[in-house]
Structure formats: C-alpha cells, structure tokens
Design an enzyme around this catalytic site. Structure first.
Site, PDB file in Angstrom:
ATOM      1  N   ASN A  62      29.368  72.263  33.478  1.00  0.00           N
ATOM      2  CA  ASN A  62      29.999  72.103  32.167  1.00  0.00           C
ATOM      3  C   ASN A  62      31.256  72.961  32.195  1.00  0.00           C
ATOM      4  O   ASN A  62      31.189  74.145  32.490  1.00  0.00           O
ATOM      5  CB  ASN A  62      29.016  72.593  31.082  1.00  0.00           C
ATOM      6  CG  ASN A  62      29.613  72.544  29.692  1.00  0.00           C
ATOM      7  OD1 ASN A  62      30.700  72.009  29.503  1.00  0.00           O
ATOM      8  ND2 ASN A  62      28.900  73.097  28.723  1.00  0.00           N
ATOM      9  N   GLY A  63      32.418  72.353  31.941  1.00  0.00           N
ATOM     10  CA  GLY A  63      33.668  73.117  31.964  1.00  0.00           C
ATOM     11  C   GLY A  63      34.718  72.384  32.780  1.00  0.00           C
ATOM     12  O   GLY A  63      34.594  71.193  33.062  1.00  0.00           O
ATOM     13  N   LYS A  69      29.976  68.111  19.833  1.00  0.00           N
ATOM     14  CA  LYS A  69      29.569  69.103  18.836  1.00  0.00           C
ATOM     15  C   LYS A  69      30.254  70.442  19.094  1.00  0.00           C
ATOM     16  O   LYS A  69      30.687  71.112  18.168  1.00  0.00           O
ATOM     17  CB  LYS A  69      28.049  69.263  18.860  1.00  0.00           C
ATOM     18  CG  LYS A  69      27.506  70.212  17.799  1.00  0.00           C
ATOM     19  CD  LYS A  69      27.705  69.663  16.402  1.00  0.00           C
ATOM     20  CE  LYS A  69      27.255  70.621  15.326  1.00  0.00           C
ATOM     21  NZ  LYS A  69      27.792  70.247  14.009  1.00  0.00           N
ATOM     22  N   LYS A 116      35.342  64.384   7.158  1.00  0.00           N
ATOM     23  CA  LYS A 116      33.958  63.887   7.270  1.00  0.00           C
ATOM     24  C   LYS A 116      33.963  62.376   7.353  1.00  0.00           C
ATOM     25  O   LYS A 116      33.283  61.786   8.166  1.00  0.00           O
ATOM     26  CB  LYS A 116      33.181  64.339   6.032  1.00  0.00           C
ATOM     27  CG  LYS A 116      31.872  64.986   6.144  1.00  0.00           C
ATOM     28  CD  LYS A 116      31.664  66.232   6.886  1.00  0.00           C
ATOM     29  CE  LYS A 116      32.440  66.538   8.087  1.00  0.00           C
ATOM     30  NZ  LYS A 116      32.429  67.905   8.520  1.00  0.00           N
ATOM     31  N   GLU A 165      35.548  61.022  10.761  1.00  0.00           N
ATOM     32  CA  GLU A 165      34.839  61.249  12.025  1.00  0.00           C
ATOM     33  C   GLU A 165      33.558  60.427  12.165  1.00  0.00           C
ATOM     34  O   GLU A 165      33.189  60.071  13.276  1.00  0.00           O
ATOM     35  CB  GLU A 165      34.601  62.731  12.308  1.00  0.00           C
ATOM     36  CG  GLU A 165      33.679  63.454  11.387  1.00  0.00           C
ATOM     37  CD  GLU A 165      33.551  64.941  11.749  1.00  0.00           C
ATOM     38  OE1 GLU A 165      33.770  65.328  12.894  1.00  0.00           O
ATOM     39  OE2 GLU A 165      33.211  65.713  10.830  1.00  0.00           O
ATOM     40  N   ARG A 205      25.521  67.140  21.453  1.00  0.00           N
ATOM     41  CA  ARG A 205      26.756  67.792  21.896  1.00  0.00           C
ATOM     42  C   ARG A 205      27.867  66.780  22.185  1.00  0.00           C
ATOM     43  O   ARG A 205      29.029  67.151  22.247  1.00  0.00           O
ATOM     44  CB  ARG A 205      26.492  68.635  23.146  1.00  0.00           C
ATOM     45  CG  ARG A 205      25.505  69.766  22.896  1.00  0.00           C
ATOM     46  CD  ARG A 205      25.084  70.388  24.203  1.00  0.00           C
ATOM     47  NE  ARG A 205      26.151  71.116  24.855  1.00  0.00           N
ATOM     48  CZ  ARG A 205      26.433  72.387  24.642  1.00  0.00           C
ATOM     49  NH1 ARG A 205      25.702  73.070  23.793  1.00  0.00           N
ATOM     50  NH2 ARG A 205      27.419  72.984  25.275  1.00  0.00           N
ATOM     51  N   TRP A 248      30.544  64.702  29.322  1.00  0.00           N
ATOM     52  CA  TRP A 248      31.618  64.279  28.415  1.00  0.00           C
ATOM     53  C   TRP A 248      32.877  64.289  29.275  1.00  0.00           C
ATOM     54  O   TRP A 248      33.322  65.349  29.720  1.00  0.00           O
ATOM     55  CB  TRP A 248      31.724  65.272  27.266  1.00  0.00           C
ATOM     56  CG  TRP A 248      32.606  64.830  26.138  1.00  0.00           C
ATOM     57  CD1 TRP A 248      32.248  64.088  25.051  1.00  0.00           C
ATOM     58  CD2 TRP A 248      34.003  65.126  25.964  1.00  0.00           C
ATOM     59  NE1 TRP A 248      33.323  63.903  24.223  1.00  0.00           N
ATOM     60  CE2 TRP A 248      34.415  64.523  24.755  1.00  0.00           C
ATOM     61  CE3 TRP A 248      34.949  65.826  26.714  1.00  0.00           C
ATOM     62  CZ2 TRP A 248      35.713  64.604  24.272  1.00  0.00           C
ATOM     63  CZ3 TRP A 248      36.254  65.903  26.230  1.00  0.00           C
ATOM     64  CH2 TRP A 248      36.620  65.302  25.025  1.00  0.00           C
ATOM     65  N   CYS A 263      29.263  68.170  27.336  1.00  0.00           N
ATOM     66  CA  CYS A 263      28.407  68.319  28.515  1.00  0.00           C
ATOM     67  C   CYS A 263      27.168  69.160  28.190  1.00  0.00           C
ATOM     68  O   CYS A 263      27.250  70.172  27.508  1.00  0.00           O
ATOM     69  CB  CYS A 263      29.123  68.967  29.682  1.00  0.00           C
ATOM     70  SG  CYS A 263      30.446  67.990  30.346  1.00  0.00           S
ATOM     71  N   HIS A 292      55.189  63.232  -3.097  1.00  0.00           N
ATOM     72  CA  HIS A 292      56.211  63.433  -2.064  1.00  0.00           C
ATOM     73  C   HIS A 292      56.017  62.498  -0.878  1.00  0.00           C
ATOM     74  O   HIS A 292      56.479  62.790   0.222  1.00  0.00           O
ATOM     75  CB  HIS A 292      56.226  64.897  -1.627  1.00  0.00           C
ATOM     76  CG  HIS A 292      56.518  65.820  -2.768  1.00  0.00           C
ATOM     77  ND1 HIS A 292      57.786  66.022  -3.257  1.00  0.00           N
ATOM     78  CD2 HIS A 292      55.698  66.547  -3.567  1.00  0.00           C
ATOM     79  CE1 HIS A 292      57.739  66.844  -4.283  1.00  0.00           C
ATOM     80  NE2 HIS A 292      56.473  67.188  -4.499  1.00  0.00           N
ATOM     81  N   GLU A 305      38.338  68.475   3.891  1.00  0.00           N
ATOM     82  CA  GLU A 305      37.013  68.388   4.508  1.00  0.00           C
ATOM     83  C   GLU A 305      36.372  67.026   4.224  1.00  0.00           C
ATOM     84  O   GLU A 305      35.762  66.416   5.105  1.00  0.00           O
ATOM     85  CB  GLU A 305      36.139  69.544   4.009  1.00  0.00           C
ATOM     86  CG  GLU A 305      34.699  69.552   4.488  1.00  0.00           C
ATOM     87  CD  GLU A 305      34.530  69.618   6.007  1.00  0.00           C
ATOM     88  OE1 GLU A 305      35.505  69.832   6.742  1.00  0.00           O
ATOM     89  OE2 GLU A 305      33.392  69.412   6.461  1.00  0.00           O
TER      90      GLU A 305
HETATM   91  O1  M6R Z   1      31.833  74.982  16.403  1.00  0.00           O
HETATM   92  P1  M6R Z   1      33.115  75.125  15.635  1.00  0.00           P
HETATM   93  O2  M6R Z   1      32.899  75.387  14.208  1.00  0.00           O
HETATM   94  O3  M6R Z   1      34.062  76.104  16.255  1.00  0.00           O
HETATM   95  O4  M6R Z   1      33.789  73.690  15.750  1.00  0.00           O
HETATM   96  C1  M6R Z   1      35.057  73.428  15.230  1.00  0.00           C
HETATM   97  C2  M6R Z   1      35.297  71.945  15.128  1.00  0.00           C
HETATM   98  O5  M6R Z   1      35.228  71.347  16.386  1.00  0.00           O
HETATM   99  C3  M6R Z   1      34.273  71.260  14.203  1.00  0.00           C
HETATM  100  O6  M6R Z   1      34.263  71.830  12.937  1.00  0.00           O
HETATM  101  C4  M6R Z   1      34.590  69.762  14.068  1.00  0.00           C
HETATM  102  O7  M6R Z   1      35.780  69.562  13.380  1.00  0.00           O
HETATM  103  C5  M6R Z   1      33.425  69.036  13.405  1.00  0.00           C
HETATM  104  N1  M6R Z   1      33.161  67.810  14.078  1.00  0.00           N
HETATM  105  C6  M6R Z   1      33.665  68.734  11.989  1.00  0.00           C
HETATM  106  O8  M6R Z   1      32.633  68.029  11.400  1.00  0.00           O
END
Ligand code: M6R
Length: 612
Positions: free
Chosen positions: A100-101, A607, A489, A492, A27, A74, A2, A508, A485
C-alpha cells in the site's frame, strides 16, 4: 486506499484473509488478490473487481494453507486489471508481496533490474520492489529480512508491505513508512492489516508499526527492528473497538447506520469532557496546551474534504467566541505553498482516518517551522494522531461508509468544545453564555434524534429529485460550510453535480443557472442571517428555482415561500451545523439509493486517501 491482510498461524488462512479483505472494502479498491503457501508451493490468485469476484473464481479450488497474504488495490501505477492486482511475485517466484503506497523511484530501480534480465508482468511499482528484494538477496547473499531492509533503505516513497517467502512457511516480513499497518497478536498466530477491522474478531492485542520499522514473524515469534537493524520494543495496545461497530447491524448500508448513530456518536465525543450542570468542560488532550492556544496569535486549521468543512465551521465558532483570528486551509494547498508560520501559531489538523497524506505532510511542514500542532482525529493510533504534539480524539467509532457523516458531526462537536473552553479561558464570553452553551451542547444528541424522525419526509423529497442533473446548496455564516458539506455528500454518492455557495454569492454568477429544473437547497434557520437568506430565497423563487429549505421548527414564513421544508429544532446559532447537516446527509443517501448507486463504496473514491 489499498487494503492489506496477512496471516500466519494455525487457522485456514484463505477464508480468514477473504473475510478481512471484505472488512477493508470500505477503503476503496478496484481489484484484489491473495497468495498462499502450502505443500504445493507459493501461489498467487488475483482478479479485477470485487473481493466476491475473486472468491467466486476460486470457489472450486481447495485452498488450504496456514500462511497467506491478501490485498485490495486502488490503482495508481497501471490500470485496474488482473495483471496489476497484488500480490506480485519476484522474478523467480520465490517471494510474493502486497503493498500500500507509492514507490516514487521505481522507474530507476526497474531500469537497473531490466538490464540484469528481470522481466516484469505488471505496470506496478510494487512488482519492482519485490524483484529488487530478491535481487539483493542474491547479489548480497543475505537472508530475506536483511534484503527487505536494504531495499527499503534505497526506496523513496510511502509503503506498507508484507512479504512472504516460498522457502519459509512460518515467516512474514512487514514494514511501514507513511502507510498504516497493524499487527494483531493471537495465540501462536499473527495478523497483519491496514487497520484493525480485519483483526478484532480474533484478538484485541495489537501493535501499530511505526515509520521505518520492519516486523518479522518467524517460527511463532515477533520481532521489530528499524531499517538499521536495531531492536525496537513493540508497544502492545488493547483495542477498544467492538465487532458490532464494524457491522451493518440491520441497516441496508453503513452510511445509513452511521447517520442514525449520530445521537450516540456525538454523545461519545462529549463523554467525560462536559458536565453541563456543573458548568464543567475539559478536554484532556488540550489541557497541557491550553496556555499555548490561549496565547496564540492565530489558529491555522488544515484538513481535506469533509474535514476541511468541519474546519470552516470551527473558524466561525473560534472567531465568534474566542476572538482569535483563524485561517482554514486545504492541506494539499498549504503543503505546497511557502506558508508563513510563526511560533505563536497554533495549528489544528482535522482528519477522520488520521492517514490522509496531504494532511500528514501539512503537519510535518508546520512542525518543521516551529508551530504547535493539535490533532482532531477519529482513528485511534493513526499516523496523524501520532505525528501531532497533542490532540483530542473524536470518538465517533469506526466509520465504514466512504461518505463521512458521523465523523463530521463528531469533529464539529470536539472543535466546538475546544472553542467554548478557549473562550472561557480567555474571558471572551460571559459566564452566562458559557453555561447556556454547555446546556445547549448537551441537548444536541436528543435534538438529533428528533431530526432523524424526519427521515421519511426527506425520503419523499428525495424521490422527487432523484433524477435531477444539478443541485445548488446555499447557506450564510456558519451554515455556508454546511452547504458545502451537503453538496459534497450528494456528489460523491449520487454522482449528481452539486455546488455549495454562500447564499449572497449566488448573485455573482450561479444565479444564471436558476430555472425550473434547478433544485436549490437553502439552510435557512432562524439565526442572525435569517432576513438576508429570506431575500436570497425570494431571488431564487422569482426565477422559478425549486427550493428545499432547512428551517427552524415553528417558522411559518419560509414554508410559505418554498416548495419543500424540513424542520430542525431550535438551538444556539453556533450549534446549528450539527442539526442542519443531518437532513442533508439523508437527502444524499436516499437520492443515491434511488439512483441505484453503491452508497458505501462510491466509484473512484477511497476512505483514506494515503497518496497525494
Ligand atoms: O480521513 P480524512 O478526514 O482526513 O479524509 C479527508 C477526506 O478525504 C474525506 O473527508 C472525504 O472528503 C470524504 N469522502 C467526504 O465524505
């Protein structure tokens, strides 16, 4: 999640709000809307889809107003559609709200209002709140400002709201609890937004609203009170952000720009903190807490997603260099266990946005049990930065792409500086190693520039694997979190299923997946696990898996075993993640682009995840 933009002043509000909403697109959202107030009254316009869809729908209309509110939603309560998009009207359409919330007790309030004859046009908790505010205005016989405060005293949950009144074209009322809200102060004009990106084009003077504060702009003046109506002195800050940092600067996507910014963003993370030649390393935020950290019995690291991965890298470095036990926890799990936290625990909370609801709650829990909390955040003035006892900003600059790239390497950089500084203080590393590490750290930006030169090579490999259905990422030791990581990446932004594992764990279970259709990415640099990882590569090749290996330049053995190789420069083992991550970011990026994905705003993702 949001986005809020609101304006009152002398400029045309509609184009300014639309531009602001576009700046907040990163966001994550699924619908948008605006409300404008002019001689014709208070009108709400909203639409499912992108801000551009709303803009298109309204392009034939003359929308003149000098006050307005806008929102990107959102979905939480009710599906993403036109009806549920914000702003929402009150029962008599005298008020409009953006929010927002989550209002957790909205069902009870809704029931009581329905009994009084209120009719709702959406499934949202937000519409209930604006009905409630109007109902209080009428039943108590008070003004809007008081009604907002009274309503918020009854509300359970999180909110950043802005309310507009059909009867007052000079007034906007905003409030916040656990959701960010920034007020920009211009020349006889005020801007409200979820973060500073829609504002910096117009003014650099801002006030970050605190929890339980209500901001009232009326007749050109700003006042801030708390929910008990006590005056609060606004703390006006000057933003350091520049407009170009939130624009694409010639790159096709923000993500690509942010990947290529890493030599500079990492240098910024170190700026003023390290002087390798003189053997100096100081993190200003850590200095007053260094004794506590050095005496800590345990370091607890909390974060989510990519920030959690940065925590896993840090676990390795802190334990290796400073010899203090470290535990890394998902903030979302930590907050709902009954974790054992002692006074001598030192908690590090990692967050790019500084607004992640689970991380914030984990901090509050650890704080209530007496621990010292240190924040490693990117967004200056964010909730987590303010909730922690102390912290060090990562200074990566605004990260707009939803997939975290430069924020991750900046987090790892700051955490590495903390670990090296702590190790020196505790005497757990030699002076020689300390000096050597500082020099190696200082060389990292230049080495990343070198890695980025392999972008075309990575693109060629991406073209070969664009239509893969699955990927496995494997690494050992400090490179295991790099594998996690890399997999995150890829999934997502490309929506390809990908898993990261410690390479030895493959036997395993995951080895059952290996065949000629399974791409396996190995982080196989020349480090203490080299021989072991070579064996793991051979196990995958024996089962016809297709291997992409990230290797140290000059390695001639692994290239003879695998299908594709990407070289990174040699560095100290603990710094490998800073280099090895870069090709993995590029691989995900190019695969996602080739699959036609919306790289900067992948589906369903936000975001900053401000709800749990
Ligand atoms: O803003 P933050 O670092 O607290 O966010 C944590 C996760 O939401 C964030 O790292 C998310 O996994 C990303 N989309 C990864 O690319």
């Amino acid at each position: 999640m949001c986005g809020i933009v609101a304006y009152v002043g002398h400029q045309e509000a509609y184009p300014l709000i639309i531009k602001g909403l576009k700046r907040l697109e990163y966001r994550g959202y699924d619908s948008s809307g605006v409300a404008l107030l002019n001689g014709e009254g208070l009108k709400v316009y909203k639409k499912k889809g992108k801000v551009a869809d709303l803009e298109n729908e309204l392009k034939a209309q003359e929308l003149h107003a000098t006050i307005g509110i806008g929102h990107t939603r959102w979905a939480t309560h009710g599906e993403p559609n036109d009806r549920n998009a914000h702003p929402h009207y009150s029962q008599n359409k005298k008020l409009a709200i953006i929010h927002n919330g989550i209002i957790e007790n909205y069902a009870v309030i809704k029931q009581a209002l329905a009994k009084k004859g209120h009719q709702f046009n959406s499934d949202t908790d937000t519409e209930v709140l604006v009905h409630f505010i109007e109902d209080l205005q009428e039943s108590v016989g008070c003004g809007l400002e008081e009604a907002v405060r009274l309503a918020l005293q009854e509300v359970v949950g999180a909110y950043a709201i802005v309310v507009m009144d059909a009867n007052d074209p000079t007034q906007l009322i905003a409030a916040r609890k656990s959701s960010p809200l920034v007020i920009g102060i211009g020349e006889n004009e005020y801007f409200f937004a979820s973060d500073a990106t829609p504002i910096i084009e117009y003014t650099k003077e801002v006030v970050y609203l605190d929890d339980n504060q209500v901001a009232v702009v009326k007749n050109g003046a700003l006042k801030i009170v708390n929910l008990a109506n006590e005056n609060q002195i606004p703390y006006v800050q000057t933003l350091e952000m520049e407009l170009e940092t939130i624009e694409k600067g010639g790159y096709e996507h923000f993500m690509l720009k942010e990947i290529f910014e890493q030599p500079r963003s990492i240098a910024d993370s170190m700026r003023g903190r390290i002087q390798a030649d003189e053997g100096e390393l100081q993190l200003g935020g850590l200095r007053p807490y260094m004794d506590k950290l050095a005496d800590a019995k345990r370091i607890l690291i909390v974060g989510c997603g990519t920030s959690w991965h940065a925590g896993l890298v840090a676990e390795y470095i802190f334990e290796e260099l400073a010899r203090i036990p470290v535990e890394v926890e998902y903030a979302s799990e930590f907050r709902y266990r009954n974790p054992i936290i002692k006074e001598k625990d030192f908690v590090i909370a990692i967050s790019q946005s500084g607004e992640t609801a689970d991380t914030l709650a984990a901090i509050q829990l650890a704080k209530s049990k007496g621990a010292t909390i240190f924040g490693v955040c990117n967004v200056v003035g964010s909730s987590i930065a303010r909730e922690t006892h102390a912290g060090s900003y990562t200074h990566a600059g605004p990260e707009i792409g939803v997939a975290s790239t430069k924020a991750f390497t900046a987090q790892v950089t700051v955490l590495t500086l903390m670990a090296v500084s702590l190790a020196k203080r505790r005497g757990t590393i030699s002076e020689e190693l300390y000096r050597q590490l500082l020099i190696e750290i200082a060389h990292i930006p230049r080495k990343i520039e070198q890695v980025l030169k392999a972008a075309d090579r990575v693109k060629e490999i991406a073209a070969i694997f664009t239509y893969a259905r699955n990927f496995i990422y494997l690494g050992r030791g400090i490179n295991f979190p790099v594998a996690l990581e890399g997999a995150l990446k890829l999934k997502e932004i490309s929506y390809i299923h990908a898993e990261g594992y410690p390479a030895a764990e493959m036997k395993h279970g995951p080895i059952a997946l290996i065949d000629e259709d399974m791409p396996v990415v190995f982080i196989a640099t020349k480090d203490s696990s080299y021989e072991k990882i070579v064996s793991n590569i051979q196990e995958v090749k024996a089962r016809k898996g297709r291997v992409i290996a990230i290797v140290t330049e000059g390695d001639s053995f692994i290239p003879s075993l695998v299908d594709f190789v990407i070289e990174i420069p040699k560095t100290h083992e603990i710094l490998t993640p800073l280099l090895a991550t870069i090709p993995l970011q590029l691989l995900s990026y190019y695969i996602a682009v080739m699959r036609g994905r919306n790289v900067d705003q992948p589906r369903n993702l936000a975001k900053s995840v401000t709800v749990e």
